[in-house]
Scaffold this active site. Sequence first.
Site, PDB file in Angstrom:
ATOM      1  N   GLU A  78       0.822  -1.214   0.000  1.00  0.00           N
ATOM      2  CA  GLU A  78       0.000   0.000   0.000  1.00  0.00           C
ATOM      3  C   GLU A  78       0.857   1.266   0.000  1.00  0.00           C
ATOM      4  OE1 GLU A  78      -3.107   0.006  -0.526  1.00  0.00           O
ATOM      5  OE2 GLU A  78      -3.621  -2.104  -0.160  1.00  0.00           O
ATOM      6  N   ARG A  88     -18.173  -1.205   6.444  1.00  0.00           N
ATOM      7  CA  ARG A  88     -19.348  -1.853   5.855  1.00  0.00           C
ATOM      8  C   ARG A  88     -19.906  -2.937   6.770  1.00  0.00           C
ATOM      9  NH1 ARG A  88     -20.118  -5.774   2.313  1.00  0.00           N
ATOM     10  NH2 ARG A  88     -17.927  -6.121   1.907  1.00  0.00           N
ATOM     11  N   HIS A 165      -1.220  -5.810   1.810  1.00  0.00           N
ATOM     12  CA  HIS A 165      -2.438  -6.605   1.724  1.00  0.00           C
ATOM     13  C   HIS A 165      -2.131  -7.925   1.016  1.00  0.00           C
ATOM     14  CE1 HIS A 165      -5.604  -3.415   2.603  1.00  0.00           C
ATOM     15  NE2 HIS A 165      -6.014  -4.479   3.254  1.00  0.00           N
TER      16      HIS A 165
END
Lengths: 214, 214, 214, 214
Positions: A78, A88, A165
Amino acid sequence: MKILVTGFDPFGGEKVNPAYEAVKLLPNKIAGGDIIKIEIPTVFSKSTIAVEEAINKYEPDVVLSVGQAGGRSNITVEKVAINLAEARIPDNDGEQPMDEKLQQDGETAYFATIPVKAMVKNIRKHGIPANISYTAGTYVCNSIMYNTLYMTHKKYPNIRVGFIHVPFSIEQAVGKPDGTACMSVETIAKALEFAVEAIIVNKEEAKEVMGTIM
Amino acid sequence: MKILVTGFDPFGGEKVNPAYEAVKLLPNKIAGGDIIKIEIPTVFSKSTIAVEEAINKYEPDVVLSVGQAGGRSNITVEKVAINLAEARIPDNDGEQPMDEKLQQDGETAYFATIPVKAMVKNIRKHGIPANISYTAGTYVCNSIMYNTLYMTHKKYPNIRVGFIHVPFSIEQAVGKPDGTACMSVETIAKALEFAVEAIIVNKEEAKEVMGTIM
Amino acid sequence: MKILVTGFDPFGGEKVNPAYEAVKLLPNKIAGGDIIKIEIPTVFSKSTIAVEEAINKYEPDVVLSVGQAGGRSNITVEKVAINLAEARIPDNDGEQPMDEKLQQDGETAYFATIPVKAMVKNIRKHGIPANISYTAGTYVCNSIMYNTLYMTHKKYPNIRVGFIHVPFSIEQAVGKPDGTACMSVETIAKALEFAVEAIIVNKEEAKEVMGTIM
Amino acid sequence: MKILVTGFDPFGGEKVNPAYEAVKLLPNKIAGGDIIKIEIPTVFSKSTIAVEEAINKYEPDVVLSVGQAGGRSNITVEKVAINLAEARIPDNDGEQPMDEKLQQDGETAYFATIPVKAMVKNIRKHGIPANISYTAGTYVCNSIMYNTLYMTHKKYPNIRVGFIHVPFSIEQAVGKPDGTACMSVETIAKALEFAVEAIIVNKEEAKEVMGTIM
């Protein structure tokens, strides 16, 4: 050099988190550097506290956090973390921030302070698919990257910070639709090792175009 | 209210840019607001100059730029632009910045100053797939969004700024692999109209969770 | 001409099935043809029985079945159904066949007997993304397409048969990861209408390259 | 046991084909079986001729063809080949069949006659992402799989036949959009080795659900 590598615990209904599974497999020494491994909770507030406690306890030169990005096929290093929490689904403690700043007096974003291109390059050189990503999302992964960069900018200016990630593990993909992207935990661990190696041996960022064309 | 809507010219070997094709189809009035439409070049330096000239000429209340994001299936309203230019392919003038800051004295990132969630919500309400995106890439799209936010923060504090990425048009997808995501230019134009409507009528941001869970 | 259009009920934890939601919205007449709409269960055995009962009751010229293909961004008209049942999750009656033939004396596969390219072309012409697909999977969708083709080859040689897969509806995508492909039920219904129109008005298949390049 | 493994030459503007690059790396012996490796042209007509010549020359027990499926992230073992040639781009000799049968008297489709699930299982067991695929497309890959199955059904009933699609190599992905799925040629070669091993040692197909849920 001392590298603190963190991995999240499982979330979102998954039984394992390939991030910490891979972190556990790292050797204790990479390219002469000492590797300290900790598991941190997938909880907005507690994960930051856990990282700061580990910073105070181990006094690392680098903090590299690792998290799962289900659906991505490559290892992604990242580039940037943003000052936004938007969940979410609730985290593992039931926290579900919506449209909140992570830090009232923080910058809108921080760039990673580790050599992301050199890391991508070194992972690829060893045959594992990798690329830079320009979004770490808005959940706990972005939060830990942002908050660790925030605290090092404020209090620990000599500590460098970044985030990687990783895909689903092969085991996680088996129960999902055919063709779901995944990677073995052993391969992920190898990628993390090459990433850490690049952090340790690279004085400067690699010169190589890796951008998007949107 | 006056809304300046910009669309890029074609790039990367494509014959059309669905962004400007759709912008052209916008009505001149939306929800009482005046719509000014301009085409801008897919060139890092010139696109910014073109937008600032239009700002000075038209004195808009809002600048909404629109670009193509080949491969995305939904209309995406961008939340954040970053201070980075990294071009995988040269732009239409042959410029190909690598790992460069867009503005030496700019912030690492700016958030859009238009109500992104309200826009997404209004587009969806009319039956067109849409979501927030947290990366506008590192090419000319991110550049125009960043630079317009930068200049409004510095010089035009009352102008609000944002960016929308749109899929390939159906015509563009026909020559590409089966299943390539696309949307008709007419549908894209409708989506832009609902987005602009939301900017005009919304006093505040919509309250609705839309985040990611990485 | 009489067209029997079937749509499945919800499965896999979803609350609606966009297939039948769209089928319900079809007009009763399209291009002079009569449209008969039925909902069928997402159950391997029962769905076939339901379709054969409707064939006997309505004596249609065409049977067009419609199902959900979560994750696809376009309307896909299926070219081929295979003699295989392999269920990653149990169907709505708990049946979960593994590596079974659908029909002991059936062919390995049947091609659709409706003009798939003409249908794709007509859907696209009206601004809705569409393409041919060469796999209907191995679950209940492939099963109903295969079994209906099998029975028409054996017993009802004048009935033409095909299958259309549709994306998630916008409502279904809202709770899923950002960027999940979707389409409004109204747009899906329009696509089905244009597909049926192409079946009715086309004497022959369209001449247009639509293949893959794997 | 003798295994003939074929790999295509580059096509579609690519400089290499990861399929043959990986085939070249295979050892000459796997699990006691002899491995014969040939490169075949990405040409509808000539590839079939090349395979039949090799069948006559080497008298293999198994023909395993390997091709590139750009965009897929996993190794995919193909279950079925269909009697259809439809070329979105011309092949390497300029042939571009549209909506043609591959064999006038051939079946609509043939299933692979190698143990696809056992192969997938063995590849995964060694940490490489793999799944069954139910479409080999409509280009030269499907063509060689179909035609080899057709000729073995007609003339060489003891030869077993199958096809494996492989992702882009890491080198191929570097010039493509960030996040393009890829795999190192070395990893692909390992996967092929485990696939061949499963063909040699497995008397019967693995019992494991791997289907789709469309």
